[in-house]
Design a protein around this motif. Sequence first.
Motif, PDB file in Angstrom:
ATOM      1  N   LYS A   1      -4.401 -11.467  -1.839  1.00  0.00           N
ATOM      2  CA  LYS A   1      -5.714 -10.974  -2.249  1.00  0.00           C
ATOM      3  C   LYS A   1      -6.530 -10.526  -1.046  1.00  0.00           C
ATOM      4  O   LYS A   1      -7.139  -9.439  -1.058  1.00  0.00           O
ATOM      5  CB  LYS A   1      -6.462 -12.074  -3.015  1.00  0.00           C
TER       6      LYS A   1
ATOM      7  N   LEU B   1      -4.965  -7.289   0.415  1.00  0.00           N
ATOM      8  CA  LEU B   1      -5.148  -6.112  -0.432  1.00  0.00           C
ATOM      9  C   LEU B   1      -6.571  -5.572  -0.375  1.00  0.00           C
ATOM     10  O   LEU B   1      -6.798  -4.370  -0.532  1.00  0.00           O
ATOM     11  CB  LEU B   1      -4.771  -6.436  -1.880  1.00  0.00           C
ATOM     12  N   GLN B   2      -7.541  -6.439  -0.135  1.00  0.00           N
ATOM     13  CA  GLN B   2      -8.918  -5.972  -0.018  1.00  0.00           C
ATOM     14  C   GLN B   2      -9.072  -5.029   1.165  1.00  0.00           C
ATOM     15  O   GLN B   2      -9.894  -4.109   1.138  1.00  0.00           O
ATOM     16  CB  GLN B   2      -9.868  -7.171   0.134  1.00  0.00           C
TER      17      GLN B   2
ATOM     18  N   ALA C   1      -6.148  -3.455   2.634  1.00  0.00           N
ATOM     19  CA  ALA C   1      -5.106  -2.436   2.514  1.00  0.00           C
ATOM     20  C   ALA C   1      -5.516  -1.289   1.600  1.00  0.00           C
ATOM     21  O   ALA C   1      -5.073  -0.147   1.784  1.00  0.00           O
ATOM     22  CB  ALA C   1      -3.816  -3.068   2.005  1.00  0.00           C
ATOM     23  N   SER C   2      -6.363  -1.572   0.628  1.00  0.00           N
ATOM     24  CA  SER C   2      -6.766  -0.540  -0.319  1.00  0.00           C
ATOM     25  C   SER C   2      -7.588   0.570   0.337  1.00  0.00           C
ATOM     26  O   SER C   2      -7.729   1.646  -0.234  1.00  0.00           O
ATOM     27  CB  SER C   2      -7.566  -1.169  -1.458  1.00  0.00           C
ATOM     28  N   ARG C   3      -8.125   0.322   1.525  1.00  0.00           N
ATOM     29  CA  ARG C   3      -8.956   1.337   2.186  1.00  0.00           C
ATOM     30  C   ARG C   3      -8.479   1.667   3.603  1.00  0.00           C
ATOM     31  O   ARG C   3      -9.205   2.299   4.370  1.00  0.00           O
ATOM     32  CB  ARG C   3     -10.409   0.866   2.227  1.00  0.00           C
TER      33      ARG C   3
ATOM     34  N   GLU D   1      -5.526   3.516   5.923  1.00  0.00           N
ATOM     35  CA  GLU D   1      -4.360   4.375   6.006  1.00  0.00           C
ATOM     36  C   GLU D   1      -3.602   4.193   7.314  1.00  0.00           C
ATOM     37  O   GLU D   1      -2.426   4.537   7.396  1.00  0.00           O
ATOM     38  CB  GLU D   1      -4.780   5.836   5.847  1.00  0.00           C
TER      39      GLU D   1
ATOM     40  N   ARG E   1       5.445   0.710   4.038  1.00  0.00           N
ATOM     41  CA  ARG E   1       4.665   1.927   3.824  1.00  0.00           C
ATOM     42  C   ARG E   1       5.073   3.033   4.797  1.00  0.00           C
ATOM     43  O   ARG E   1       4.990   4.217   4.452  1.00  0.00           O
ATOM     44  CB  ARG E   1       3.175   1.604   3.959  1.00  0.00           C
TER      45      ARG E   1
ATOM     46  N   LEU F   1       0.146   2.024  -3.168  1.00  0.00           N
ATOM     47  CA  LEU F   1      -0.658   1.441  -2.104  1.00  0.00           C
ATOM     48  C   LEU F   1      -1.613   0.378  -2.628  1.00  0.00           C
ATOM     49  O   LEU F   1      -2.471  -0.117  -1.893  1.00  0.00           O
ATOM     50  CB  LEU F   1      -1.452   2.546  -1.387  1.00  0.00           C
ATOM     51  N   ASP F   2      -1.479   0.025  -3.896  1.00  0.00           N
ATOM     52  CA  ASP F   2      -2.421  -0.924  -4.501  1.00  0.00           C
ATOM     53  C   ASP F   2      -1.779  -2.266  -4.821  1.00  0.00           C
ATOM     54  O   ASP F   2      -2.218  -2.982  -5.716  1.00  0.00           O
ATOM     55  CB  ASP F   2      -3.036  -0.335  -5.771  1.00  0.00           C
ATOM     56  N   GLY F   3      -0.728  -2.616  -4.090  1.00  0.00           N
ATOM     57  CA  GLY F   3      -0.086  -3.900  -4.357  1.00  0.00           C
ATOM     58  C   GLY F   3       0.859  -4.301  -3.241  1.00  0.00           C
ATOM     59  O   GLY F   3       1.193  -3.511  -2.355  1.00  0.00           O
TER      60      GLY F   3
END
Length: 269
Positions: free
Chosen positions: A24, A27-28, A30-32, A34, A63, A71-73
């Motif tokens: 969690k 991912l907070q 990683a979601s933003r 690159e 990745r 990219l959301d998990g």
Amino acid sequence: MLDYQELIGRYSEKNTANEADYAKAWLQVASRKEDLVELAVIGGLLADRMAWVFVAGYQSALRHTFASIPLDGIGAFAVSEDRKGDPPLPGVRSRHHEGQLHVSGYKTWVACSQSLAYLIIKADGGEAARYYCLPRQTAGLTLQDKHGNFLSEMSQGVAQLDGVAVPEALDHGAVGWFGIRETLYIYMAFCAWAGKRGASTADCQGLLNRLAALVAQPPVDASRLEELKAVDASVQGLRAALALEDEKRWQADQRLIAMYSPSIQKRQI
């Protein structure tokens, strides 16, 4: 250029005693993000143990290798198959059925099996090898969670595929460099982690810059291979110099960093 000092000021380790909590937190970010180097470093700063250092580096390597994956998990790259069972579990093989390609078989080491959102599998071998990205809820895919003594907080499960209809194969042109890139990204996460545990932040910054240069262009000539071996030696020196309070866990899990060195030092062009 990566600013390690600035990232230290912005990201603090989380109390993440279980995989779901770390996933969690990761991912907070990683979601933003690159930039995969920065993501590996931040993942190392968020980690409160070596199991999550591995996860941070591993996710950046995934990745980098497969540009089209979600990219959301959290993901896993399942290659290992059973060679020791009596009889061994069958590996993953493909067959056509009613105009659709299906795969069946087992993968015996799946990192983060409890928390992954998708699984990348290799089916068949040699020139026939293909790679597919499967959502966790794919019909016919079953995951059995396990834990080991090494990186014990991270689930390390087994995947069974039973007549799974697969999507279009992934571009696997970069797969041959996955192993070395995984090592480099894990080293980055480790250096970030070590800088908050007594290692010189200036030394960590220098190593991170060198690791970033290596991951951008693999060691395809003698000078870059020499640099890879030199950086590995410096990372191993950083590992050997650390003295941590949780000595028992550290003695078990520092193998994550130590185990890559022999193959790097023996590597040839």
